[in-house]
Design an enzyme around this catalytic site. Structure first.
Site, mmCIF file in Angstrom:
data_model
loop_
_atom_site.group_PDB
_atom_site.id
_atom_site.type_symbol
_atom_site.label_atom_id
_atom_site.label_comp_id
_atom_site.label_asym_id
_atom_site.label_seq_id
_atom_site.Cartn_x
_atom_site.Cartn_y
_atom_site.Cartn_z
ATOM 1 N N GLU A 1 -9.414 3.763 1.783
ATOM 2 C CA GLU A 1 -8.842 3.831 0.439
ATOM 3 C C GLU A 1 -7.800 2.747 0.165
ATOM 4 O O GLU A 1 -7.618 2.337 -0.977
ATOM 5 C CB GLU A 1 -8.221 5.220 0.209
ATOM 6 N N ARG B 1 -7.551 -0.437 0.824
ATOM 7 C CA ARG B 1 -8.025 -1.711 0.279
ATOM 8 C C ARG B 1 -8.371 -1.587 -1.208
ATOM 9 O O ARG B 1 -8.307 -2.575 -1.942
ATOM 10 C CB ARG B 1 -9.212 -2.219 1.100
ATOM 11 N N LYS C 1 0.848 -1.195 0.000
ATOM 12 C CA LYS C 1 0.000 0.000 0.000
ATOM 13 C C LYS C 1 0.879 1.239 0.000
ATOM 14 O O LYS C 1 1.699 1.438 0.897
ATOM 15 C CB LYS C 1 -0.910 -0.005 1.233
ATOM 16 N N LYS D 1 -10.126 12.944 7.771
ATOM 17 C CA LYS D 1 -9.696 12.535 9.105
ATOM 18 C C LYS D 1 -9.639 13.751 10.023
ATOM 19 O O LYS D 1 -9.347 14.858 9.567
ATOM 20 C CB LYS D 1 -8.275 11.952 9.041
HETATM 21 N N1 BES Z 1 -4.392 4.577 6.733
HETATM 22 C C1 BES Z 1 -5.514 4.275 7.542
HETATM 23 C C2 BES Z 1 -5.184 3.266 8.645
HETATM 24 C C3 BES Z 1 -4.189 3.728 9.663
HETATM 25 C C4 BES Z 1 -4.606 4.343 10.824
HETATM 26 C C5 BES Z 1 -2.838 3.487 9.475
HETATM 27 C C6 BES Z 1 -3.674 4.749 11.749
HETATM 28 C C7 BES Z 1 -1.900 3.890 10.413
HETATM 29 C C8 BES Z 1 -2.323 4.524 11.551
HETATM 30 C C9 BES Z 1 -6.633 3.690 6.687
HETATM 31 O O1 BES Z 1 -6.675 4.111 5.363
HETATM 32 C C10 BES Z 1 -7.934 4.069 7.311
HETATM 33 O O2 BES Z 1 -8.177 5.234 7.432
HETATM 34 N N2 BES Z 1 -8.739 3.072 7.670
HETATM 35 C C11 BES Z 1 -10.009 3.290 8.271
HETATM 36 C C12 BES Z 1 -11.002 2.354 7.627
HETATM 37 C C13 BES Z 1 -12.454 2.659 7.942
HETATM 38 C C14 BES Z 1 -12.835 3.990 7.323
HETATM 39 C C15 BES Z 1 -13.311 1.550 7.395
HETATM 40 C C16 BES Z 1 -9.879 3.012 9.756
HETATM 41 O O3 BES Z 1 -9.121 2.106 10.130
HETATM 42 O O4 BES Z 1 -10.489 3.709 10.539
HETATM 43 ZN ZN ZN Z 2 -4.815 4.701 4.586
HETATM 44 ZN ZN ZN Z 3 -7.725 5.956 5.120
#
Ligand code: BES
Ligand code: ZN
Ligand code: ZN
Length: 500
Positions: free
Chosen positions: A349, A351, A265, A277
């Site tokens: 994003e 996935r 990724k 975010k």
């Molecule tokens: N990049 C983030 C996951 C992440 C969070 C990596 C903190 C490193 C530190 C990922 O793209 C994300 O935002 N995932 C969401 C998914 C949800 C919206 C289904 C999450 O984990 O909250």
């Molecule tokens: Zn991410």
């Molecule tokens: Zn994200």
């Protein structure tokens, strides 16, 4: 810009005369505190000046506790001696890596520049020599300031002492040099801020990085991605002025039987997109390309070591930004290969870019697919920030990775993909939804989504490194603040085990 310069690494049977700092150990041997690796001439010189060097070290704060350090006064024009605790239990390679890492971090805090360091631990086994060298190189890495007045590194060379400078010890040093360089490159890529490292520049860096090894590197730009139908990567990257890229690296050595496919990724910045975010969660999101950094640098190490396993590596690069061109929650995307996906949340994003790359990887006829991604916050909630989540198509594949991780000294914990996680992905308007409706078990649902893009019975593993890829706190043992290079060592060790 990246590809950091590491200290020069050498092997020797005695302490070089120009050594500035000598690292020795303090361990509990048969219950008694002992200094490990202090050469006899220095032992005598200390005895003459101060009495027992062990007593002196203990008085100055040395202990057997892993990672504690104490600096001895110099004697007879000798080097400064730094005593590091090796732990009270069996001294494993990972314990040596950690303790030597702590020692080198202590050295980087000393006054002076371009220090020549020697590490003397009475190492006999090549695994211990390799671990000491890796710990030293990894522990001496720091991310410098972005500045027009850079300073030279504190540590300029590291010499590891061993019984012989030939044979297995020499091979161990070579592996350590290659692996540590790969880990530090991954760290550097993660640490470079997202205004300086974006899909186009990252792809160009990758191209330059592989120039000196025999691999093919192919970069698809946004026009090419569009032609071939990479709907996931294009949707995610669409909101940014900096267009997405898909990097494919192909390493095909003679005599290799198995084909390993790696997918990383590479979200160079994850703002969350239209599902923006909050400020606190966004600040560290330059780290969201750590999976791509890990698979690219591991591939370079595999090629440099000439491992007899074919590797095809994909780095799916995009910047996730909100704009009038951004993809929206509820959009339906057509992924590479034709599967349609309802976008549940623009912050899910990773996935989408991964699924496109995995779908393309199926055409490479892999014997094993491993994807590496900072995929979910939920995985961090489950396992904390020092352990990565491991998901696999079958337990044999999971065990292979857990075995490699154990040797490499990285922490993974297997998590399940239960049927109810798959069921969360049912969509009323497309073949699949990108995430579930509940936040519960988010790492499992994300894994289920990725698995649905892996062809048939292909063995597959997914490494969710959201926690350990980036250290937001202070450095510890050989892990610096910021990018950690997590998963590089496990992948290289796994590739070693797949040779033949
Ligand atoms: N990049 C983030 C996951 C992440 C969070 C990596 C903190 C490193 C530190 C990922 O793209 C994300 O935002 N995932 C969401 C998914 C949800 C919206 C289904 C999450 O984990 O909250
Ligand atoms: Zn991410
Ligand atoms: Zn994200």
């Amino acid at each position: 810009m990246p590809v950091p310069t590491l200290p020069a690494l050498a092997l020797a049977t005695s302490v070089p005369s120009n050594t500035d700092v000598l690292v020795v150990g303090c361990a509990a041997l048969r219950g008694a505190e002992t200094l490990v690796g202090l050469p006899s001439d220095l032992t005598k010189a200390y005895a003459k000046a101060f009495g027992s060097p062990l007593t002196l070290a203990l008085e100055l704060g040395a202990s057997t506790t892993a990672g504690t350090t104490a600096l001895l006064p110099t004697v007879a024009g000798g080097p400064r001696v730094l005593v590091v605790g090796l732990g009270n239990v069996d001294v494993t390679p990972e314990q040596v890596r950690r303790s030597v890492g702590s020692a080198l971090r202590a050295v980087t805090g000393l006054s002076g520049r371009e220090l020549r360091v020697a590490v003397s631990l009475d190492a006999v086994e090549p695994e211990i020599v390799q671990a000491a060298a890796e710990g030293a190189l990894l522990g001496s890495y720091t991310y410098g300031k972005v500045t027009s007045t850079p300073k030279p590194a504190v540590v300029s060379s590291i010499t590891v002492l061993a019984a012989s400078v030939r044979g297995p010890a020499a091979e161990a040093i070579e592996v350590a040099r290659v692996v540590a360089a790969a880990v530090c490159t991954a760290r550097e890529w993660v640490n470079v801020p997202a205004n300086l490292l974006y899909p186009e520049s990252f792809a160009a860096e990758a191209k330059a990085y592989f120039r000196d090894v025999r691999v093919g590197v192919d970069v698809r730009d946004d026009k090419q991605l569009d032609k071939e139908g990479f709907g996931g990567i294009l949707a995610v990257g669409g909101g940014s002025a900096r267009k997405p890229r898909l990097v494919r690296v192909d390493y095909a050595p003679r005599g290799a039987k198995l084909q390993l496919v790696l997918v990383g990724k590479g979200i160079t910045f994850d703002s969350g997109g239209l599902n923006l975010k909050p400020a606190d969660g966004m600040y560290t999101m330059k780290c969201d390309m750590a999976g791509a950094a890990a698979v690219l640098s591991a591939t370079k190490a595999i090629a440099q070591l000439g491992l007899k396993v074919k590797v095809v590596t994909y780095a799916a690069l995009a910047e996730n930004m909100p704009s009038d061109a951004a993809y929206r929650p509820s959009d339906v995307l057509t992924m590479y290969g034709g599967t349609t996906v309802e976008n549940a949340n623009s912050d899910a994003e990773g996935r989408l870019v991964m699924a496109d790359a995995i779908a393309r990887a199926n055409a490479d006829a892999p014997d094993l697919v491993i994807d590496v991604a900072t995929l979910t916050g939920a995985c961090m909630v489950a396992l904390g920030v020092r352990t990565a989540g491991l998901f696999a198509s079958d337990d044999e594949t999971a065990d292979r990775i857990l075995d490699a991780a154990e040797v490499a000294g990285e922490s993974f914990w297997q998590l399940p993909i239960p049927d109810e996680a798959r069921a969360e992905l049912d969509s009323a308007v497309a073949d699949r939804r990108s995430s579930g409706k509940s936040r519960m078990g988010g790492a499992l649902v994300a894994a289920a989504f990725l698995q649905s893009f892996v062809a048939g019975e292909t063995p597959w593993a997914h490494l969710d490194i959201a926690g350990p890829a980036f250290n937001s706190e202070a450095a510890f043992h050989y892990v610096p603040a910021g990018g950690t290079g997590f998963a590089v060592r496990t992948i290289v060790t796994l590739a070693q085990s797949l040779q033949g």
